[in-house]
Each structure stands twice: as structure tokens, then as C-alpha cells.
Design a protein around this motif. Sequence first.
Motif, mmCIF file in Angstrom:
data_model
loop_
_atom_site.group_PDB
_atom_site.id
_atom_site.type_symbol
_atom_site.label_atom_id
_atom_site.label_comp_id
_atom_site.label_asym_id
_atom_site.label_seq_id
_atom_site.Cartn_x
_atom_site.Cartn_y
_atom_site.Cartn_z
ATOM 1 N N ALA A 101 -1.253 9.130 7.140
ATOM 2 C CA ALA A 101 0.105 9.672 7.248
ATOM 3 C C ALA A 101 0.084 11.189 7.069
ATOM 4 N N GLY A 102 -0.682 11.669 6.118
ATOM 5 C CA GLY A 102 -0.766 13.109 5.868
ATOM 6 C C GLY A 102 -1.337 13.876 7.039
ATOM 7 N N GLN A 103 -2.299 13.278 7.727
ATOM 8 C CA GLN A 103 -2.893 13.925 8.907
ATOM 9 C C GLN A 103 -1.842 14.126 9.999
ATOM 10 N N VAL A 104 -1.031 13.098 10.224
ATOM 11 C CA VAL A 104 0.011 13.215 11.259
ATOM 12 C C VAL A 104 1.060 14.226 10.826
ATOM 13 N N LEU A 105 1.545 14.108 9.592
ATOM 14 C CA LEU A 105 2.605 15.007 9.119
ATOM 15 C C LEU A 105 2.145 16.457 9.116
ATOM 16 N N LEU B 174 5.088 6.489 8.826
ATOM 17 C CA LEU B 174 4.794 5.091 9.158
ATOM 18 C C LEU B 174 3.971 4.988 10.432
ATOM 19 N N MET B 175 4.312 5.813 11.411
ATOM 20 C CA MET B 175 3.548 5.829 12.651
ATOM 21 C C MET B 175 2.118 6.272 12.380
ATOM 22 N N GLY B 176 1.955 7.295 11.541
ATOM 23 C CA GLY B 176 0.623 7.781 11.204
ATOM 24 C C GLY B 176 -0.206 6.748 10.468
ATOM 25 N N ARG B 177 0.435 6.047 9.537
ATOM 26 C CA ARG B 177 -0.290 5.011 8.802
ATOM 27 C C ARG B 177 -0.704 3.872 9.731
ATOM 28 N N ALA B 178 0.190 3.470 10.622
ATOM 29 C CA ALA B 178 -0.131 2.403 11.579
ATOM 30 C C ALA B 178 -1.282 2.830 12.500
ATOM 31 N N GLN C 213 0.843 -1.183 0.000
ATOM 32 C CA GLN C 213 0.000 0.000 0.000
ATOM 33 C C GLN C 213 0.878 1.232 0.000
ATOM 34 N N PRO C 214 0.473 2.275 -0.726
ATOM 35 C CA PRO C 214 1.262 3.512 -0.720
ATOM 36 C C PRO C 214 1.290 4.124 0.680
ATOM 37 N N LEU C 215 2.436 4.612 1.084
ATOM 38 C CA LEU C 215 2.581 5.209 2.411
ATOM 39 C C LEU C 215 1.714 6.453 2.545
ATOM 40 N N TYR C 216 1.666 7.255 1.491
ATOM 41 C CA TYR C 216 0.931 8.519 1.551
ATOM 42 C C TYR C 216 -0.433 8.402 0.875
ATOM 43 N N ALA C 217 -1.064 7.238 0.948
ATOM 44 C CA ALA C 217 -2.386 7.040 0.353
ATOM 45 C C ALA C 217 -3.368 8.041 0.949
ATOM 46 N N GLY C 218 -4.156 8.643 0.106
ATOM 47 C CA GLY C 218 -5.126 9.629 0.573
ATOM 48 C C GLY C 218 -4.578 11.032 0.639
#
Length: 173
Positions: free
Chosen positions: A34-38, A162-166, A23-28
Motif C-alpha cells: 500500500a505504501g509503495q502505491v501511495l 486497498l488497491m495497492g495491497r491487493a 492484516q494491517p492495511l499499511y503493513a510494511g
Amino acid sequence: MMRSAPLLSALVALSMLPACSLQPLYAGGPQGAAGQVLGSVDVAPIPGRAGWLVANELRDRLSAGEAGTGVARYRLDVRLDDELEGFGLLGDDTIGRERRTLRARYQLVDTATDTIVLDATAGSDVGIDVVSSEYAVIAAEQTALERLAGEVADRVVTRLALMGRAAGEAGGE
């Protein structure tokens, strides 16, 4: 028949790709996990020239994933260890090579509860040739520091993503 065997093998391999669950790391994009966390990370000031470089690199990368909220949910505290050591002694006891190492210990702190969400390290090193021109050596050392700042920032941001995606997967996003 022999010519179609590699084509057939490639088609079979392609048909198996969806089963690998990549799955793409920056999906969405910015609205993804991930984008929300970053997009909700504020970088605390980091002392020194290396700190200024790393902080700028981090801000550049984190603003690319901004969710547009303008509110920092997290604070990123970074402590750097910048080391320059000489090695590779030449026949006349002069240094022929240097290694610049930049290590970062970083903590992601939830600003609402002041708890540490992530405590990790990132680092990189680079070799520098020492030449007879002192100006060239100083320029090479500075260029190495700039490159290392970018590499360390890349590693930190990747870890945060990665933390955000998890967290997004655990939360059902």
C-alpha cells in the motif's frame, strides 16, 4: 467458578483471533504494498476552491506514505461535484437547513502507459443549520467544505491503499 467463566471465554476468543486473517492495511510502512502505491501518486490540479482543498488533503495523506522514489508512477485525476442545497422550510418560507454534498470521481492513471488503473467515486455530505447571521452561515458552509474535503480525501486514499495491497498480494509481496 462463575467468576472464571467470563475470563475463560475471553481467553478462548483471544486464542481465535489469529485465525481471522486480519492484516494491517499499511503493513510494511512505506515499503509495503500500500505504501509503495501511495508514495508513487501525483495529484493533478483540481479546479476551484473545493478542488484546491481536496488536492491539498490528498497530497498531505499521500506524502505520509511516500516511498521516497520521487518518481510518480501514477497520476490521480479528480473531478468534483460540490452542491449546496437548501431544505427544511420554516413557517415564513425561509430555509432552515442546508446540505452540502461533495462528490469526487477519480481515476488513477498509469503514467508509463497512460491507462486507467482505477476509476471510482467517493463522496460525503453534511447538514448545516441556517441561522439569522449571514456571516455565521457563510462560515459554516466553508467549514463544512473543509471537513468534506478531508473526508473525501480519506476515502480516496483508503481505496488506493486497498488497491495497492491487493496488487501486492497478487504479485506475491
